[in-house]
Design an enzyme around this catalytic site. Structure first.
Site, PDB file in Angstrom:
ATOM      1  N   TYR A 141       6.249   1.250  -4.729  1.00 18.59           N
ATOM      2  CA  TYR A 141       6.312   0.493  -5.986  1.00 18.59           C
ATOM      3  C   TYR A 141       6.638   1.390  -7.179  1.00 18.59           C
ATOM      4  O   TYR A 141       7.664   1.213  -7.844  1.00 18.59           O
ATOM      5  CB  TYR A 141       4.974  -0.232  -6.161  1.00 18.59           C
ATOM      6  CG  TYR A 141       4.769  -0.932  -7.481  1.00 18.59           C
ATOM      7  CD1 TYR A 141       5.770  -1.698  -8.069  1.00 18.59           C
ATOM      8  CD2 TYR A 141       3.537  -0.840  -8.139  1.00 18.59           C
ATOM      9  CE1 TYR A 141       5.559  -2.351  -9.277  1.00 18.59           C
ATOM     10  CE2 TYR A 141       3.309  -1.497  -9.333  1.00 18.59           C
ATOM     11  CZ  TYR A 141       4.319  -2.243  -9.906  1.00 18.59           C
ATOM     12  OH  TYR A 141       4.097  -2.878 -11.094  1.00 18.59           O
ATOM     13  N   LEU A 196       7.389   4.520   4.995  1.00 20.46           N
ATOM     14  CA  LEU A 196       7.564   3.058   4.901  1.00 20.46           C
ATOM     15  C   LEU A 196       6.309   2.271   5.299  1.00 20.46           C
ATOM     16  O   LEU A 196       6.411   1.111   5.674  1.00 20.46           O
ATOM     17  CB  LEU A 196       8.761   2.597   5.759  1.00 20.46           C
ATOM     18  CG  LEU A 196      10.114   3.233   5.410  1.00 20.46           C
ATOM     19  CD1 LEU A 196      11.189   2.776   6.399  1.00 20.46           C
ATOM     20  CD2 LEU A 196      10.557   2.877   3.984  1.00 20.46           C
ATOM     21  N   LEU A 238       4.053  12.805   5.741  1.00 22.16           N
ATOM     22  CA  LEU A 238       3.720  14.157   5.251  1.00 22.16           C
ATOM     23  C   LEU A 238       2.727  14.875   6.173  1.00 22.16           C
ATOM     24  O   LEU A 238       2.594  16.093   6.095  1.00 22.16           O
ATOM     25  CB  LEU A 238       3.121  14.090   3.842  1.00 22.16           C
ATOM     26  CG  LEU A 238       3.985  13.503   2.729  1.00 22.16           C
ATOM     27  CD1 LEU A 238       3.325  13.725   1.374  1.00 22.16           C
ATOM     28  CD2 LEU A 238       5.380  14.098   2.722  1.00 22.16           C
ATOM     29  N   SER A 296      -4.770   8.802 -10.748  1.00 22.86           N
ATOM     30  CA  SER A 296      -5.248   7.476 -11.126  1.00 22.86           C
ATOM     31  C   SER A 296      -6.420   7.593 -12.082  1.00 22.86           C
ATOM     32  O   SER A 296      -7.186   8.566 -12.039  1.00 22.86           O
ATOM     33  CB  SER A 296      -5.700   6.737  -9.860  1.00 22.86           C
ATOM     34  OG  SER A 296      -6.478   5.620 -10.186  1.00 22.86           O
ATOM     35  N   TYR A 299     -10.739   6.347  -1.423  1.00 25.63           N
ATOM     36  CA  TYR A 299      -9.390   6.409  -2.015  1.00 25.63           C
ATOM     37  C   TYR A 299      -9.444   7.169  -3.349  1.00 25.63           C
ATOM     38  O   TYR A 299      -8.677   8.101  -3.588  1.00 25.63           O
ATOM     39  CB  TYR A 299      -8.825   4.992  -2.237  1.00 25.63           C
ATOM     40  CG  TYR A 299      -7.826   4.923  -3.361  1.00 25.63           C
ATOM     41  CD1 TYR A 299      -6.543   5.426  -3.190  1.00 25.63           C
ATOM     42  CD2 TYR A 299      -8.177   4.407  -4.614  1.00 25.63           C
ATOM     43  CE1 TYR A 299      -5.629   5.411  -4.245  1.00 25.63           C
ATOM     44  CE2 TYR A 299      -7.285   4.387  -5.667  1.00 25.63           C
ATOM     45  CZ  TYR A 299      -6.013   4.885  -5.472  1.00 25.63           C
ATOM     46  OH  TYR A 299      -5.127   4.886  -6.517  1.00 25.63           O
ATOM     47  N   LYS A 341      -7.900  11.099  -4.756  1.00 25.49           N
ATOM     48  CA  LYS A 341      -7.131  11.403  -5.975  1.00 25.49           C
ATOM     49  C   LYS A 341      -7.803  12.556  -6.727  1.00 25.49           C
ATOM     50  O   LYS A 341      -7.142  13.492  -7.195  1.00 25.49           O
ATOM     51  CB  LYS A 341      -7.036  10.170  -6.888  1.00 25.49           C
ATOM     52  CG  LYS A 341      -6.193   9.042  -6.311  1.00 25.49           C
ATOM     53  CD  LYS A 341      -4.721   9.381  -6.333  1.00 25.49           C
ATOM     54  CE  LYS A 341      -3.838   8.309  -5.763  1.00 25.49           C
ATOM     55  NZ  LYS A 341      -2.472   8.732  -5.500  1.00 25.49           N
ATOM     56  N   PRO A 386     -17.593  -5.585  -5.105  1.00 23.70           N
ATOM     57  CA  PRO A 386     -18.360  -4.335  -5.162  1.00 23.70           C
ATOM     58  C   PRO A 386     -17.478  -3.172  -5.628  1.00 23.70           C
ATOM     59  O   PRO A 386     -16.329  -3.052  -5.209  1.00 23.70           O
ATOM     60  CB  PRO A 386     -18.810  -4.104  -3.715  1.00 23.70           C
ATOM     61  CG  PRO A 386     -18.699  -5.424  -3.054  1.00 23.70           C
ATOM     62  CD  PRO A 386     -17.617  -6.189  -3.765  1.00 23.70           C
ATOM     63  N   ASP A 444     -16.258  -2.614  -8.611  1.00 22.07           N
ATOM     64  CA  ASP A 444     -15.419  -2.854  -9.788  1.00 22.07           C
ATOM     65  C   ASP A 444     -16.129  -2.388 -11.064  1.00 22.07           C
ATOM     66  O   ASP A 444     -17.323  -2.628 -11.238  1.00 22.07           O
ATOM     67  CB  ASP A 444     -15.119  -4.361  -9.939  1.00 22.07           C
ATOM     68  CG  ASP A 444     -13.798  -4.751  -9.305  1.00 22.07           C
ATOM     69  OD1 ASP A 444     -12.979  -3.854  -9.034  1.00 22.07           O
ATOM     70  OD2 ASP A 444     -13.595  -5.960  -9.075  1.00 22.07           O
TER      71      ASP A 444
END
Ligand code: UD1
Length: 333
Positions: free
Chosen positions: A11, A33, A59, A124, A150, A154, A293, A295
């Protein structure tokens, strides 16, 4: 410049590739992909009249990556490739640590072997974790109270980049901390196309608008915010893409630097739904459900450092993003 773009069919990556090609850079993409389609390459060519070199590779395959670095002498790297589903990362943390961390380490090793010393990393706002201060500044601590693996990948990658910069005084790394990217290229040819049921707000809204999904579930309307729903800093992906071109200049100075890429203005989930309904002229079926949960109630950028040091600021509005989203939707139905 010859630039390696990992995750260049994704994106955000695809929008940056378009801008790089339009600016006359030579682009080599490596992408597995996993969350994008190979047809994005044709769309990039349709928009720019140029075709980037493409490698279908992961990678985590170090030997394959070495081969790519043997075939090209890169001036710099823009690193987008990585898994990004918050919920999947909670279920499969080792997959996330392996793909995101090992993938980055492999990339950095290849860069070091070939004397490539410039990297822009797709980071992020999640690295800030939870905090009482909702407007985030780059000087605030990172790594504390991050709600999921996740987000931790980062943060960890930023730390790895800092260490590489310390070990090599010529190395420069820029981490761009994205807030909530929305919208797509104004042609409507490229955009966000996640595989399966989307986790994020805009892709979910798009599937409801196209009739593929019945209604949007809004996670919580009892937050301590003006309308009870969460507030985020939604930034147009074309603005975000420009931030990467601005950051290429910042790579001229060695060391680690981090910049927020956001608008500086929060918008609530309910405001986003209302804006979508206004622009599309149709109601968007939605209902309130329990909080999700992990957020955060509210988070937005203080984007002043990017303005001061990169000369970057967002220019497009949420309405622009939603109009472009509708163009993308009509092209893909
Ligand atoms: C998450 C990640 C962020 C990542 C971004 C894009 C965290 C804490 N956040 O951001 O790092 O960069 O995804 O991948 O790790 N919402 C609904 N219904 C839905 C979907 C979302 O109400 O179906 C709400 C959410 O509760 C939230 C807002 O919309 O309040 C935005 O959610 P989302 O698009 O998933 O982004 P973030 O969670 O902010």
């Amino acid at each position: 410049m010859k630039i390696l773009v990992t995750g260049g069919t994704g994106y955000i990556g695809s929008h940056v590739v378009v801008d790089l090609l339009n600016e006359g850079h030579e682009v080599v993409i490596v992408d597995n992909l996993i969350n994008s389609k190979v047809t994005v390459l044709d769309k990039i060519t349709e928009i720019t009249g140029k075709t980037p070199i493409f490698y279908y590779e992961n990678l985590t395959n170090f030997e394959a990556l070495q081969k790519i670095f043997d075939e090209h002498q890169f001036d710099s790297v823009i690193h987008f490739a990585g898994l990004k589903s918050v919920s999947e990362s909670v279920e499969r943390p080792l997959l996330y640590y392996c793909e995101n961390i090992t993938g980055t380490i492999n990339l950095l090793k290849c860069m070091q072997d070939k004397g490539v010393e410039k990297i822009i990393f797709s980071s992020s706002a999640t690295v800030y974790g939870d905090s009482d201060i909702k407007e985030r500044l780059e000087t605030m601590p990172t790594g504390q109270n991050i709600a999921n693996p996740y987000g931790r990948t980062k943060y960890m990658i930023e730390e790895i980049l800092k260490d590489v910069c310390i070990s090599d005084p010529n190395f420069s790394a820029v981490a761009l901390r994205y807030f909530n990217p929305v919208g797509n290229h104004s042609s409507g040819l490229i955009g966000e196309e996640p595989n399966g049921i989307p986790n994020n707000l805009m892709p979910y809204i798009m599937k409801v608008a196209s009739g593929e999904l019945q209604e949007l579930s809004i996670y919580g309307n009892d937050y301590d915010t003006p309308d009870g729903t969460c507030r985020r800093d939604f930034v147009h992906v074309s603005d975000l893409a420009k931030g990467h071109l601005a950051a290429l200049k910042a790579l001229e100075t060695p060391g680690f630097k981090a910049y927020n890429l956001g608008t500086g203005t929060p918008t609530s989930v309910l405001e986003m739904v209302a804006a979508f309904e206004k622009i599309s002229g149709k109601p968007l079926p939605h209902r309130f459900v329990a909080r999700r949960p992990g957020d955060l109630a509210e988070i937005w950028a203080n984007p002043s450092l990017a303005k001061k040091e990169l000369g970057w600021q967002s220019e497009l509005t949420i309405e622009d993003a939603l109009k472009d989203t509708l163009t993308f939707l009509s092209n893909h139905q």
